[in-house]
Design a protein around this motif. Structure first.
Motif, mmCIF file in Angstrom:
data_model
loop_
_atom_site.group_PDB
_atom_site.id
_atom_site.type_symbol
_atom_site.label_atom_id
_atom_site.label_comp_id
_atom_site.label_asym_id
_atom_site.label_seq_id
_atom_site.Cartn_x
_atom_site.Cartn_y
_atom_site.Cartn_z
ATOM 1 N N ASN A 1 0.766 -1.265 -0.035
ATOM 2 C CA ASN A 1 0.100 0.077 -0.045
ATOM 3 C C ASN A 1 0.754 1.342 0.044
ATOM 4 O OD1 ASN A 1 -2.869 0.063 -0.168
ATOM 5 N ND2 ASN A 1 -2.966 -1.046 1.723
ATOM 6 N N SER A 2 2.195 1.168 0.558
ATOM 7 C CA SER A 2 3.070 2.271 0.673
ATOM 8 C C SER A 2 3.381 3.017 -0.846
ATOM 9 C CB SER A 2 4.036 2.112 1.501
ATOM 10 O OG SER A 2 5.133 1.245 0.660
ATOM 11 N N PHE A 3 3.417 1.946 -1.884
ATOM 12 C CA PHE A 3 3.741 2.436 -3.188
ATOM 13 C C PHE A 3 2.857 2.161 -4.268
ATOM 14 C CE2 PHE A 3 5.359 -1.721 -3.058
ATOM 15 C CZ PHE A 3 5.058 -2.316 -4.341
ATOM 16 N N CYS A 4 1.870 1.426 -3.956
ATOM 17 C CA CYS A 4 0.749 0.746 -4.841
ATOM 18 C C CYS A 4 -0.435 0.781 -4.489
ATOM 19 C CB CYS A 4 1.225 -0.809 -4.858
ATOM 20 S SG CYS A 4 0.489 -1.635 -6.150
ATOM 21 N N PRO A 5 -1.429 1.607 -5.184
ATOM 22 C CA PRO A 5 -2.613 1.942 -4.824
ATOM 23 C C PRO A 5 -3.743 0.783 -4.829
ATOM 24 C CG PRO A 5 -2.570 2.818 -6.766
ATOM 25 C CD PRO A 5 -1.116 2.025 -6.531
ATOM 26 N N LEU A 6 -3.807 -0.155 -3.954
ATOM 27 C CA LEU A 6 -4.632 -1.212 -3.711
ATOM 28 C C LEU A 6 -6.232 -0.870 -3.643
ATOM 29 C CD1 LEU A 6 -3.067 -3.355 -0.766
ATOM 30 C CD2 LEU A 6 -3.299 -4.053 -3.151
ATOM 31 N N GLU A 7 -6.481 0.223 -3.383
ATOM 32 C CA GLU A 7 -7.943 0.519 -3.647
ATOM 33 C C GLU A 7 -8.290 1.285 -4.797
ATOM 34 O OE1 GLU A 7 -10.031 -0.221 -0.968
ATOM 35 O OE2 GLU A 7 -8.325 -0.812 0.053
ATOM 36 N N ASP A 8 -7.170 1.358 -5.804
ATOM 37 C CA ASP A 8 -7.531 2.027 -7.130
ATOM 38 C C ASP A 8 -8.192 1.096 -7.905
ATOM 39 O OD1 ASP A 8 -7.668 3.229 -9.238
ATOM 40 O OD2 ASP A 8 -5.744 3.667 -9.610
ATOM 41 N N PRO A 9 -9.427 1.271 -8.453
ATOM 42 C CA PRO A 9 -10.281 0.131 -9.204
ATOM 43 C C PRO A 9 -9.627 -0.130 -10.596
ATOM 44 C CG PRO A 9 -11.715 2.300 -9.037
ATOM 45 C CD PRO A 9 -10.377 2.353 -8.257
ATOM 46 N N ARG A 10 -8.686 0.998 -10.946
ATOM 47 C CA ARG A 10 -8.197 0.935 -12.269
ATOM 48 C C ARG A 10 -6.638 0.299 -12.225
ATOM 49 N NH1 ARG A 10 -8.655 5.980 -15.815
ATOM 50 N NH2 ARG A 10 -8.047 4.518 -17.263
ATOM 51 N N ASP A 11 -6.264 0.074 -11.155
ATOM 52 C CA ASP A 11 -4.814 -0.744 -10.950
ATOM 53 C C ASP A 11 -4.895 -2.136 -11.255
ATOM 54 O OD1 ASP A 11 -2.159 0.263 -10.034
ATOM 55 O OD2 ASP A 11 -2.336 -1.585 -9.059
ATOM 56 N N PHE A 12 -3.837 -2.466 -12.253
ATOM 57 C CA PHE A 12 -3.756 -3.736 -12.623
ATOM 58 C C PHE A 12 -2.332 -4.396 -11.573
ATOM 59 C CE2 PHE A 12 -1.535 -7.121 -14.674
ATOM 60 C CZ PHE A 12 -2.450 -8.153 -15.209
ATOM 61 N N ASN A 13 -1.371 -3.715 -11.697
ATOM 62 C CA ASN A 13 -0.012 -4.053 -11.193
ATOM 63 C C ASN A 13 -0.234 -4.301 -9.573
ATOM 64 O OD1 ASN A 13 1.038 -4.089 -13.519
ATOM 65 N ND2 ASN A 13 1.727 -1.805 -13.463
ATOM 66 N N CYS A 14 -0.736 -3.605 -9.009
ATOM 67 C CA CYS A 14 -0.693 -3.860 -7.457
ATOM 68 C C CYS A 14 -1.357 -5.111 -6.922
ATOM 69 C CB CYS A 14 -1.612 -2.615 -6.704
ATOM 70 S SG CYS A 14 -1.328 -2.491 -5.091
ATOM 71 N N TRP A 15 -2.484 -5.541 -7.657
ATOM 72 C CA TRP A 15 -3.175 -6.728 -7.253
ATOM 73 C C TRP A 15 -2.246 -8.037 -7.881
ATOM 74 C CZ3 TRP A 15 -5.551 -8.008 -3.200
ATOM 75 C CH2 TRP A 15 -6.325 -6.954 -2.485
ATOM 76 N N HIS A 16 -1.416 -7.576 -9.213
ATOM 77 C CA HIS A 16 -0.628 -8.660 -9.637
ATOM 78 C C HIS A 16 0.354 -9.257 -8.593
ATOM 79 C CE1 HIS A 16 1.945 -9.983 -13.373
ATOM 80 N NE2 HIS A 16 1.785 -10.880 -12.540
ATOM 81 N N HIS A 17 1.075 -7.756 -7.862
ATOM 82 C CA HIS A 17 1.828 -8.380 -6.877
ATOM 83 C C HIS A 17 1.309 -9.385 -5.710
ATOM 84 C CE1 HIS A 17 4.328 -5.418 -8.837
ATOM 85 N NE2 HIS A 17 3.778 -4.555 -8.204
ATOM 86 N N ALA A 18 0.085 -8.905 -5.429
ATOM 87 C CA ALA A 18 -0.580 -9.441 -4.122
ATOM 88 C C ALA A 18 -0.770 -10.994 -4.616
ATOM 89 C CB ALA A 18 -1.729 -8.711 -3.809
ATOM 90 N N GLY A 19 -1.174 -11.076 -6.066
ATOM 91 C CA GLY A 19 -1.280 -12.723 -6.267
ATOM 92 C C GLY A 19 -0.152 -13.485 -6.400
#
Length: 261
Positions: free
Chosen positions: A80-98
């Motif tokens: 969350n410090s560099f990646c907007p987990l709450e952003d409905p348009r963000d792909f990469n952040c949840w890719h890392h989480a996956g």
């Protein structure tokens, strides 16, 4: 890195070798976290400014999951410090989480269920893609599509086939077209992106797909093969690739784009 090499030097070194760049960047990310004494913020600083690429962060997710599986919150706070987990348009952040989910818990089905809680399509797609990608890294492509046939929600199954078929070509880069032939009849044609990805892989090497390799296929797959090889997936900056028409695909080398799914 234990002997003084920095991330930038290692990235220059791997560009001179033939092993897949993506997995080499995974190795550098893991090494950066280890020599940072598992300080997530310090590992991130080591990649600054130009080497904070997708596989580097994938590796941090994998190494943290193995090092501190009980400290899930600490990793998510870092993300969350560099990646907007709450952003409905963000792909990469949840890719890392996956990648993190699949590294933490080897149950493919259970991890995909975590993604299904995401209502927005782009984060959901990123999450599933990260899990699929990590499964390929852990176990390779053999029998992967049997996992997509598990009792999964339709939207998960769809992305499982689409992302998996793209990776199937990439994991078989020595002969991607022949690899794609193996998938014919195993997954629905409309969800099979293998030939398109194979064409883009060859195009990136300055090669033209040999359409004659489609001639020995049954009629039901021959046209599908030819059409796929004739329409390679495009990267951002390539003709016909618009940021308004395509979504970012974090599995690509660098910044890429793929038809929205």
């Amino acid at each position: 890195m234990q002997h003084g090499a920095n991330v930038e030097q290692l990235f220059e070194f791997i560009s001179e070798t033939k092993i897949t760049h993506h997995l080499k960047k995974h190795s550098i990310g893991r090494a950066a976290l280890i020599v940072s004494d598992y300080n997530l913020s310090l590992a991130e600083e080591k990649c600054m400014p130009q080497n904070c690429v997708q596989p580097y962060y994938h590796a941090i997710a994998e190494e943290w999951a193995e090092y501190a599986p009980s400290k899930v919150t600490e990793y998510i706070d870092f993300l969350n410090s560099f990646c907007p987990l709450e952003d409905p348009r963000d792909f990469n952040c949840w890719h890392h989480a996956g990648h993190f989910y699949q590294s933490l818990n080897k149950s493919f089905k259970e991890n995909l269920a975590l993604c299904d809680d995401l209502k927005h399509h782009v984060p959901f797609s990123g999450c599933v893609t990260g899990i699929v990608h990590e499964q390929f890294i852990q176990s390779g492509q053999k029998n992967f599509f049997e996992l997509c046939n598990l009792e999964l929600p339709d939207r998960i199954k769809e992305i499982c086939y689409i992302r998996g078929s793209r990776l199937y070509a990439r994991w078989s880069s020595d002969n991607p077209i022949e690899a794609c032939h193996e998938l014919n009849g195993k997954i629905p044609n409309e969800l099979n992106m293998c030939y398109k990805r194979a064409a883009s892989l060859l195009e990136n090497k300055g090669k033209t797909p040999n359409l004659k390799l489609c001639e020995g296929l049954d009629d039901s797959f021959k046209e599908f093969c030819i059409n796929g090889l004739s329409s390679p997936e495009r990267f951002l900056g390539s003709p016909g690739c618009s940021i308004d028409q395509f979504e970012h695909d974090g599995e690509s080398e660098g910044i890429g784009c793929r038809l929205k799914i």
